[in-house]
Design a protein around this motif. Structure first.
Motif, PDB file in Angstrom:
ATOM      1  N   LEU A 127      -9.704   1.756 -29.417  1.00 57.38           N
ATOM      2  CA  LEU A 127      -8.699   1.559 -28.369  1.00 57.38           C
ATOM      3  C   LEU A 127      -9.331   1.567 -26.987  1.00 57.38           C
ATOM      4  CD1 LEU A 127      -5.744   3.796 -29.648  1.00 57.38           C
ATOM      5  CD2 LEU A 127      -5.852   1.306 -29.628  1.00 57.38           C
ATOM      6  N   GLN A 128     -10.211   2.530 -26.747  1.00 61.73           N
ATOM      7  CA  GLN A 128     -10.857   2.639 -25.438  1.00 61.73           C
ATOM      8  C   GLN A 128     -11.787   1.459 -25.172  1.00 61.73           C
ATOM      9  OE1 GLN A 128     -10.081   4.846 -23.051  1.00 61.73           O
ATOM     10  NE2 GLN A 128      -8.508   5.584 -24.481  1.00 61.73           N
ATOM     11  N   THR A 129     -12.437   0.987 -26.214  1.00 59.23           N
ATOM     12  CA  THR A 129     -13.332  -0.164 -26.065  1.00 59.23           C
ATOM     13  C   THR A 129     -12.546  -1.409 -25.682  1.00 59.23           C
ATOM     14  OG1 THR A 129     -14.899   0.736 -27.676  1.00 59.23           O
ATOM     15  CG2 THR A 129     -15.030  -1.625 -27.235  1.00 59.23           C
ATOM     16  N   ARG A 130     -11.438  -1.636 -26.368  1.00 56.06           N
ATOM     17  CA  ARG A 130     -10.636  -2.830 -26.096  1.00 56.06           C
ATOM     18  C   ARG A 130      -9.857  -2.746 -24.795  1.00 56.06           C
ATOM     19  NH1 ARG A 130      -7.080  -3.922 -31.305  1.00 56.06           N
ATOM     20  NH2 ARG A 130      -5.833  -4.832 -29.632  1.00 56.06           N
ATOM     21  N   ALA A 131      -9.655  -1.552 -24.283  1.00 55.90           N
ATOM     22  CA  ALA A 131      -8.824  -1.372 -23.089  1.00 55.90           C
ATOM     23  C   ALA A 131      -9.446  -1.979 -21.841  1.00 55.90           C
ATOM     24  CB  ALA A 131      -8.545   0.113 -22.861  1.00 55.90           C
ATOM     25  N   ILE A 132     -10.776  -1.988 -21.755  1.00 57.37           N
ATOM     26  CA  ILE A 132     -11.453  -2.557 -20.593  1.00 57.37           C
ATOM     27  C   ILE A 132     -11.711  -4.033 -20.853  1.00 57.37           C
ATOM     28  CG2 ILE A 132     -13.401  -2.370 -19.020  1.00 57.37           C
ATOM     29  CD1 ILE A 132     -11.693   0.139 -19.129  1.00 57.37           C
ATOM     30  N   LYS A 133     -11.070  -4.875 -20.050  1.00 53.74           N
ATOM     31  CA  LYS A 133     -11.158  -6.320 -20.284  1.00 53.74           C
ATOM     32  C   LYS A 133     -12.351  -6.943 -19.566  1.00 53.74           C
ATOM     33  CE  LYS A 133      -7.237  -5.934 -22.436  1.00 53.74           C
ATOM     34  NZ  LYS A 133      -6.776  -4.631 -22.910  1.00 53.74           N
ATOM     35  N   GLU A 134     -13.010  -7.867 -20.256  1.00 52.98           N
ATOM     36  CA  GLU A 134     -14.057  -8.679 -19.661  1.00 52.98           C
ATOM     37  C   GLU A 134     -13.410  -9.852 -18.927  1.00 52.98           C
ATOM     38  OE1 GLU A 134     -16.327  -9.805 -23.038  1.00 52.98           O
ATOM     39  OE2 GLU A 134     -16.983  -7.758 -23.493  1.00 52.98           O
ATOM     40  N   GLU A 135     -14.186 -10.530 -18.087  1.00 52.98           N
ATOM     41  CA  GLU A 135     -13.631 -11.629 -17.290  1.00 52.98           C
ATOM     42  C   GLU A 135     -13.057 -12.740 -18.166  1.00 52.98           C
ATOM     43  OE1 GLU A 135     -12.893 -12.071 -14.099  1.00 52.98           O
ATOM     44  OE2 GLU A 135     -13.436  -9.967 -13.883  1.00 52.98           O
ATOM     45  N   LYS A 136     -13.689 -13.002 -19.303  1.00 52.39           N
ATOM     46  CA  LYS A 136     -13.195 -14.046 -20.204  1.00 52.39           C
ATOM     47  C   LYS A 136     -11.812 -13.667 -20.737  1.00 52.39           C
ATOM     48  CE  LYS A 136     -14.528 -16.789 -24.244  1.00 52.39           C
ATOM     49  NZ  LYS A 136     -15.564 -16.984 -25.306  1.00 52.39           N
ATOM     50  N   GLU A 137     -11.614 -12.390 -21.016  1.00 54.45           N
ATOM     51  CA  GLU A 137     -10.317 -11.927 -21.498  1.00 54.45           C
ATOM     52  C   GLU A 137      -9.261 -12.033 -20.400  1.00 54.45           C
ATOM     53  OE1 GLU A 137     -10.703  -8.370 -24.450  1.00 54.45           O
ATOM     54  OE2 GLU A 137     -12.275  -8.106 -22.961  1.00 54.45           O
ATOM     55  N   ILE A 138      -9.647 -11.647 -19.195  1.00 56.73           N
ATOM     56  CA  ILE A 138      -8.719 -11.707 -18.062  1.00 56.73           C
ATOM     57  C   ILE A 138      -8.293 -13.143 -17.788  1.00 56.73           C
ATOM     58  CG2 ILE A 138      -8.518 -11.330 -15.566  1.00 56.73           C
ATOM     59  CD1 ILE A 138     -10.318  -8.846 -15.971  1.00 56.73           C
ATOM     60  N   GLU A 139      -9.238 -14.075 -17.933  1.00 54.47           N
ATOM     61  CA  GLU A 139      -8.900 -15.481 -17.708  1.00 54.47           C
ATOM     62  C   GLU A 139      -7.880 -15.967 -18.737  1.00 54.47           C
ATOM     63  OE1 GLU A 139      -8.469 -19.010 -16.003  1.00 54.47           O
ATOM     64  OE2 GLU A 139      -9.534 -17.281 -15.152  1.00 54.47           O
ATOM     65  N   ALA A 140      -8.013 -15.529 -19.992  1.00 56.99           N
ATOM     66  CA  ALA A 140      -7.032 -15.909 -21.020  1.00 56.99           C
ATOM     67  C   ALA A 140      -5.664 -15.320 -20.676  1.00 56.99           C
ATOM     68  CB  ALA A 140      -7.494 -15.421 -22.387  1.00 56.99           C
ATOM     69  N   LEU A 311      -6.841   5.553 -15.794  1.00 58.22           N
ATOM     70  CA  LEU A 311      -6.975   4.131 -15.516  1.00 58.22           C
ATOM     71  C   LEU A 311      -8.385   3.810 -15.039  1.00 58.22           C
ATOM     72  CD1 LEU A 311      -3.600   3.171 -13.783  1.00 58.22           C
ATOM     73  CD2 LEU A 311      -4.185   3.277 -16.215  1.00 58.22           C
ATOM     74  N   ARG A 312      -8.908   2.709 -15.554  1.00 58.95           N
ATOM     75  CA  ARG A 312     -10.248   2.259 -15.187  1.00 58.95           C
ATOM     76  C   ARG A 312     -10.205   0.782 -14.826  1.00 58.95           C
ATOM     77  NH1 ARG A 312     -13.545   3.801 -20.370  1.00 58.95           N
ATOM     78  NH2 ARG A 312     -15.257   2.825 -19.209  1.00 58.95           N
ATOM     79  N   GLU A 313     -11.098   0.384 -13.944  1.00 60.00           N
ATOM     80  CA  GLU A 313     -11.145  -1.012 -13.518  1.00 60.00           C
ATOM     81  C   GLU A 313     -11.320  -1.918 -14.737  1.00 60.00           C
ATOM     82  OE1 GLU A 313     -13.185  -3.815 -10.126  1.00 60.00           O
ATOM     83  OE2 GLU A 313     -14.313  -2.073 -10.848  1.00 60.00           O
ATOM     84  N   GLY A 314     -10.542  -2.988 -14.772  1.00 57.27           N
ATOM     85  CA  GLY A 314     -10.596  -3.921 -15.892  1.00 57.27           C
ATOM     86  C   GLY A 314      -9.493  -3.722 -16.903  1.00 57.27           C
ATOM     87  N   MET A 315      -8.773  -2.602 -16.795  1.00 58.83           N
ATOM     88  CA  MET A 315      -7.605  -2.421 -17.661  1.00 58.83           C
ATOM     89  C   MET A 315      -6.476  -3.336 -17.187  1.00 58.83           C
ATOM     90  SD  MET A 315      -7.338   1.685 -18.342  1.00 58.83           S
ATOM     91  CE  MET A 315      -8.390   2.487 -19.555  1.00 58.83           C
ATOM     92  N   VAL A 316      -5.668  -3.783 -18.119  1.00 60.01           N
ATOM     93  CA  VAL A 316      -4.484  -4.581 -17.799  1.00 60.01           C
ATOM     94  C   VAL A 316      -3.284  -3.820 -18.337  1.00 60.01           C
ATOM     95  CG1 VAL A 316      -3.308  -6.787 -18.088  1.00 60.01           C
ATOM     96  CG2 VAL A 316      -5.809  -6.726 -17.890  1.00 60.01           C
ATOM     97  N   ILE A 317      -2.343  -3.489 -17.438  1.00 60.82           N
ATOM     98  CA  ILE A 317      -1.210  -2.649 -17.822  1.00 60.82           C
ATOM     99  C   ILE A 317       0.097  -3.254 -17.321  1.00 60.82           C
ATOM    100  CG2 ILE A 317      -2.651  -0.580 -17.705  1.00 60.82           C
ATOM    101  CD1 ILE A 317      -1.132   0.092 -15.054  1.00 60.82           C
ATOM    102  N   THR A 318       1.199  -2.714 -17.819  1.00 58.16           N
ATOM    103  CA  THR A 318       2.505  -3.076 -17.268  1.00 58.16           C
ATOM    104  C   THR A 318       3.099  -1.878 -16.545  1.00 58.16           C
ATOM    105  OG1 THR A 318       3.822  -2.388 -19.187  1.00 58.16           O
ATOM    106  CG2 THR A 318       2.943  -4.639 -19.206  1.00 58.16           C
ATOM    107  N   VAL A 319       3.970  -2.168 -15.590  1.00 59.82           N
ATOM    108  CA  VAL A 319       4.812  -1.152 -14.956  1.00 59.82           C
ATOM    109  C   VAL A 319       6.233  -1.683 -15.050  1.00 59.82           C
ATOM    110  CG1 VAL A 319       5.406   0.062 -12.827  1.00 59.82           C
ATOM    111  CG2 VAL A 319       2.998  -0.290 -13.433  1.00 59.82           C
ATOM    112  N   GLU A 320       7.103  -0.978 -15.805  1.00 63.87           N
ATOM    113  CA  GLU A 320       8.415  -1.527 -16.132  1.00 63.87           C
ATOM    114  C   GLU A 320       9.510  -0.456 -16.219  1.00 63.87           C
ATOM    115  OE1 GLU A 320       8.780  -2.746 -20.327  1.00 63.87           O
ATOM    116  OE2 GLU A 320       6.611  -2.479 -20.474  1.00 63.87           O
TER     117      GLU A 320
END
Length: 354
Positions: A127-140, A311-320
């Motif tokens: 979970l922790q490994t996948r939580a930090i997104k690489e630029e390729k993931e962010i672009e998707a 929270l760490r840089e590269g994480m993608v989260i929602t606020v809802e």
């Protein structure tokens, strides 16, 4: 492929053998989207797949593929199940410790492996490994955002008296597909009036009437990555609906402003919840403030009261945040957000002002 990340997980547990299961995990580490497992046996990595997935799996470059099937159809096919393939390629007589993500393993798979190996759970590491997104993931994710934004705009423009929830959901889904989405991250939620008080409402034949609140919670999927966005539209503003909308929006904006690297995820929840409680609606905010988004629409980190995540840089989260009056109306406003060291990047789909 991200196979190099497996070494860090193995080193942390002082183990030689690891088995990755679950399509989201397999896709993350190898790019393969299907049934099977990735076996790392003392540095030798093999993608194990059932026979019907062989042709698709062989398209994955730089990874050895082995096939299993209940009966011996061919010489190079392993007879039996995934467990049979693991046993054959990584016998427990060599090293009995086997790391596995139990979050994706069936009970049957775990029991079979436990009878042969010392199975250790590495769910949190994955979970922790996948939580930090690489630029390729962010672009998707940005591509999924664009398709979602098109659909949300179309939803707002399609609100006419008499349209049904199902009809609007169909328009939304078609627009996401036309916008390049390969799939929907989750079944689109469209809820009118009293149905908007159900956070996970399933669209029905309810038709739009003047004075209804309209909750639209949607997300496209692009190249394996998800997006998530919610907007509440007031189809005829009432004093009560506007008051509730303003409270939810203020709570969301205050929580978003606090999003940055190093802050506790629970603090984001606390900020949103405190604002709603201050206005007297605390008991009507019945879910967590958010969640991580990536290959799955709900993944780490958890933005909740009891979350231990930072929270760490590269994480993608929602606020809802949301407020729900049973049998009457509900309001939820959600954005997907990219965590930065400083100011967060909000991946918006539509303006939130009434």
């Amino acid at each position: 492929m991200r196979l190099n990340k497996l070494e860090k997980i193995k080193e942390k547990s002082n183990a030689k053998n690891l088995l990755i299961v679950g399509e989201p995990n397999l896709f993350y580490f190898t790019g393969y989207r299907g049934v099977g497992g990735l076996l790392d046996c003392d540095g030798t990595r093999t993608l194990l797949v059932p026979l019907l997935e062989r042709n698709r799996a062989l398209g994955i470059k730089d990874l050895d593929v082995k096939v299993y099937y209940p009966v011996k159809l061919e010489e190079n096919v392993i007879e039996g199940t995934l467990v049979s393939a693991v046993e054959k390629l990584c016998p427990s007589t060599t090293d009995k410790k086997l790391l596995i993500d139990l979050g994706y393993a069936s009970v049957d798979l775990f029991l079979q492996l436990s009878s042969k190996y010392e199975a250790k759970n590495i769910t949190e590491d994955i979970l922790q490994t996948r939580a930090i997104k690489e630029e390729k993931e962010i672009e998707a994710i940005r591509h999924a955002q664009r398709a979602t934004a098109m659909a949300m705009k179309m939803a707002s423009e399609s609100l006419v008296e008499g349209i049904s929830e199902i009809e609007l959901a169909g328009i939304i889904d078609e627009t996401m597909r036309k916008g390049g989405a390969e799939d929907y991250a989750f079944p689109s939620i469209v809820a009118f009036g009293e149905n908007s008080a159900e956070p996970h409402h399933i669209p029905c034949e309810r038709r739009l009437r003047k004075g209804d609140t309209v909750v639209v919670d949607i997300g496209a999927k692009y190249n394996g990555y998800s997006f998530d966005s919610t907007r509440t539209f007031l189809y005829g503003i009432t004093e009560k609906s506007k008051r509730i909308y303003d409270v939810v929006l203020e709570a969301q904006l205050e929580a978003i402003d606090a999003v940055q690297e190093g802050i506790e995820a629970s603090q984001i929840d606390r900020i949103a919840r405190s604002r709603i409680e201050k206005e007297g609606f605390g008991k009507l905010f019945v879910h967590s403030t958010g969640h991580g988004v990536g290959i799955e629409v709900h993944e780490s980190p958890a933005i909740s009261m009891k979350s231990k995540d930072i929270l760490r840089e590269g994480m993608v989260i929602t606020v809802e945040p949301g407020i729900y009056f049973q049998g009457e109306l509900g309001v939820r406003i959600e954005d997907t957000i990219l965590v930065r060291k400083g100011k967060p990047e909000v991946l918006e789909t539509l303006y939130k002002t009434l």
